[in-house]
Design a protein around this motif. Structure first.
Motif, mmCIF file in Angstrom:
data_model
loop_
_atom_site.group_PDB
_atom_site.id
_atom_site.type_symbol
_atom_site.label_atom_id
_atom_site.label_comp_id
_atom_site.label_asym_id
_atom_site.label_seq_id
_atom_site.Cartn_x
_atom_site.Cartn_y
_atom_site.Cartn_z
ATOM 1 N N THR A 137 -7.977 -4.918 4.592
ATOM 2 C CA THR A 137 -6.482 -4.425 4.493
ATOM 3 C C THR A 137 -5.757 -4.117 3.147
ATOM 4 N N THR A 138 -4.714 -3.387 3.224
ATOM 5 C CA THR A 138 -4.367 -3.347 1.867
ATOM 6 C C THR A 138 -3.846 -4.576 1.175
ATOM 7 N N LYS A 139 -3.213 -5.452 2.100
ATOM 8 C CA LYS A 139 -2.995 -6.871 1.736
ATOM 9 C C LYS A 139 -3.910 -7.482 1.064
ATOM 10 N N VAL A 164 4.982 -8.787 4.195
ATOM 11 C CA VAL A 164 3.884 -8.727 4.920
ATOM 12 C C VAL A 164 2.454 -8.690 4.018
ATOM 13 N N GLN A 165 2.666 -7.755 3.039
ATOM 14 C CA GLN A 165 1.631 -7.468 2.129
ATOM 15 C C GLN A 165 1.538 -8.819 1.296
ATOM 16 N N GLY A 166 2.517 -9.353 0.859
ATOM 17 C CA GLY A 166 2.744 -10.296 -0.365
ATOM 18 C C GLY A 166 3.251 -9.467 -1.257
ATOM 19 N N LEU A 175 -3.723 5.890 4.320
ATOM 20 C CA LEU A 175 -2.567 7.046 4.470
ATOM 21 C C LEU A 175 -1.332 6.515 4.659
ATOM 22 N N GLY A 176 -1.144 5.275 4.556
ATOM 23 C CA GLY A 176 0.388 4.620 4.532
ATOM 24 C C GLY A 176 0.949 4.516 6.130
ATOM 25 N N THR A 177 0.056 4.087 7.056
ATOM 26 C CA THR A 177 0.429 3.870 8.503
ATOM 27 C C THR A 177 1.452 2.619 8.404
ATOM 28 N N SER A 178 1.162 1.583 7.665
ATOM 29 C CA SER A 178 1.967 0.461 7.469
ATOM 30 C C SER A 178 3.463 0.594 7.142
ATOM 31 N N ALA A 179 3.521 1.651 6.148
ATOM 32 C CA ALA A 179 4.921 2.116 5.682
ATOM 33 C C ALA A 179 5.463 2.961 6.688
ATOM 34 N N VAL A 231 9.809 -4.928 4.357
ATOM 35 C CA VAL A 231 8.853 -5.128 5.270
ATOM 36 C C VAL A 231 7.370 -5.236 4.601
ATOM 37 N N GLU A 232 6.971 -4.202 3.800
ATOM 38 C CA GLU A 232 5.648 -4.324 3.281
ATOM 39 C C GLU A 232 5.610 -5.363 2.263
ATOM 40 N N LYS A 233 6.783 -5.777 1.610
ATOM 41 C CA LYS A 233 6.538 -6.814 0.583
ATOM 42 C C LYS A 233 6.454 -8.228 1.310
ATOM 43 N N THR A 288 6.335 2.766 -3.017
ATOM 44 C CA THR A 288 5.629 4.453 -2.817
ATOM 45 C C THR A 288 5.519 4.920 -1.519
ATOM 46 N N ASP A 289 4.691 4.108 -0.521
ATOM 47 C CA ASP A 289 4.499 4.433 1.157
ATOM 48 C C ASP A 289 5.757 4.524 1.620
ATOM 49 N N THR A 290 6.652 3.650 1.431
ATOM 50 C CA THR A 290 7.933 3.445 2.315
ATOM 51 C C THR A 290 8.933 4.817 1.689
HETATM 52 MG MG LIG Z 1 -0.221 0.324 3.942
#
Ligand SMILES: [Mg+2]
Ligand SMILES: Nc1ncnc2c1ncn2[C@@H]1O[C@H](COP(=O)(O)OP(=O)(O)O)[C@@H](O)[C@H]1O
Ligand SMILES: C[C@@](O)(CCOP(=O)(O)O)CC(=O)O
Length: 330
Positions: free
Chosen positions: A202-204, A152-154, A114-118, A148-150, A159-161
């Motif tokens: 994780t999404t990552k 941490v996630q690589g 549900l995009g909590t990381s974003a 931030v997403e790029k 979309t989510d942000t």
């Molecule tokens: Mg996420």
């Protein structure tokens, strides 16, 4: 002291493919992640994240009753990586370093698609800026949170942000470092039921898993990704026309292709199929997969019950139209 909230989202079509530049269609939901920030008079950053569940605690109780608890330091640091990177980028962007107390609460399951990381990245950056008295343009906020997403996630799509920043229903197409985002006006009310089971990866990791497949057998994976892109475009038209039946059919095809990419699981498939059998017009996993959430196009109580019977939990959510906002400011 300031409290900011940022919404979660569901992806109607296009997850994973959007990481490769295809479009995605997403809807912000009225479930929120809250960040309360209070500036400190030293340089420390103190993070209180109540909803993070961390495995692996070891406790030693000595004779006198003293208790020493230890947890996996690496796991703690990694779990806080989105918040930490958000603060670093906010400090860099504003060119101002001030110690801060952060308290984070989530109404959504963390790490379930549900995009909590974003939402945590967006809300943390905005809370830091506002607490220090700065205004920050929403386009800049969404760009920083995507970074931030790029980081941490690589590899990550905007979309989510974008959804956590702006809210609404949005057609999103990444173009290099830019994001084409077009608000979409639905031709009918879109009834959605969200089902979820816990997710371990994780999404990552899921994004990296798809990337490996893409690199090993590009001629097979690329057409799947392109096909998901076509579904998203058609899905947008169906949404604008209010053609729920077509939307459902496209959701089913999208789910099949996500399964082909290897990001579905038995529990997700159980929920997805149970929803369809109970009369949903369509259903698919949503977010990165590997467990976590699915959506069903339906408002039928039978669909909710069917999801629960497979062992899933049901979350009822509507549309958020505000994106990131200030909740209180003392
Ligand atoms: Mg996420
Ligand atoms: N309430 C929170 N407090 C601190 N960090 C959070 C919180 N919610 C999410 N995060 C960060 O986001 C990660 C989950 O992101 P991700 O795997 O992308 O799943 P999703 O974005 O679908 O929830 C968590 O492991 C944590 O690092
Ligand atoms: C798989 C992906 O398309 C969506 C991930 O969403 P979530 O973190 O599972 O909520 C990744 C991305 O867009 O960056």
């Amino acid at each position: 002291m300031i409290t900011i909230r940022a919404p979660g989202k569901v992806i109607l079509y296009g997850e994973h493919a959007v990481v490769y530049g295809e479009p995605a269609l997403a809807m912000a939901i009225n479930k929120y992640l809250y960040v309360t920030a209070r500036a400190r008079d030293d340089n420390k950053i103190n993070i209180n994240a109540r909803d993070l569940r961390l495995a692996g605690i070891s406790v030693t109780i000595s004779e006198g009753g003293d208790v020493v608890a230890k947890t996996d330091y690496g796991a703690v640091i990694s779990a806080l990586s989105y918040v930490k990177r958000a603060i670093e980028l906010a400090m860099e962007y504003l060119d101002k370093k001030v110690g801060i107390d952060l308290e984070i609460r989530s109404e959504m399951p963390v790490g379930a698609g549900l995009g909590t990381s974003a939402a945590v990245a967006v809300a943390t950056i905005l809370a830091y800026a506002k607490e220090l008295g700065y205004d920050i343009d929403k386009r800049e906020l969404s760009r920083l949170a995507w970074q931030v997403e790029k980081d941490v996630q690589g590899s990550a799509s905007p979309t989510d942000t974008t959804m956590a920043t702006f809210g609404g229903i949005m057609y999103i197409k990444p173009e290099g470092n830019n994001t084409v985002m077009e608000p979409v006006k639905p031709g009918a009310n879109v009834p959605l039921i969200i089902g979820y089971v816990p997710r371990i990866s994780t999404t990552k990791d899921l994004v990296a898993m798809v990337r490996r497949k893409y690199e090993i057998m590009r001629n097979i994976i690329e057409p799947i990704i392109k096909s998901i892109g076509l579904i998203t475009k058609k899905g947008r038209e169906a949404l604008e026309m209010g053609d729920l039946e077509l939307m459902g059919t496209l959701m089913n095809i999208n789910h099949g292709l996500l399964d082909a990419l290897g990001v579905s699981t038995r529990q997700l498939n159980d929920m997805v199929y149970a929803a369809r059998h109970a009369g949903a017009l369509g259903s698919k996993l949503t977010g990165a997969g590997g467990g976590g959430c699915m959506i069903a196009l339906s408002d039928r109580i039978e669909v909710e019950k069917a999801i629960e019977l497979t062992g899933g939990s049901v979350l009822r959510a509507g549309l958020d139209t505000n994106g990131a906002t200030i909740v209180s400011n003392d």
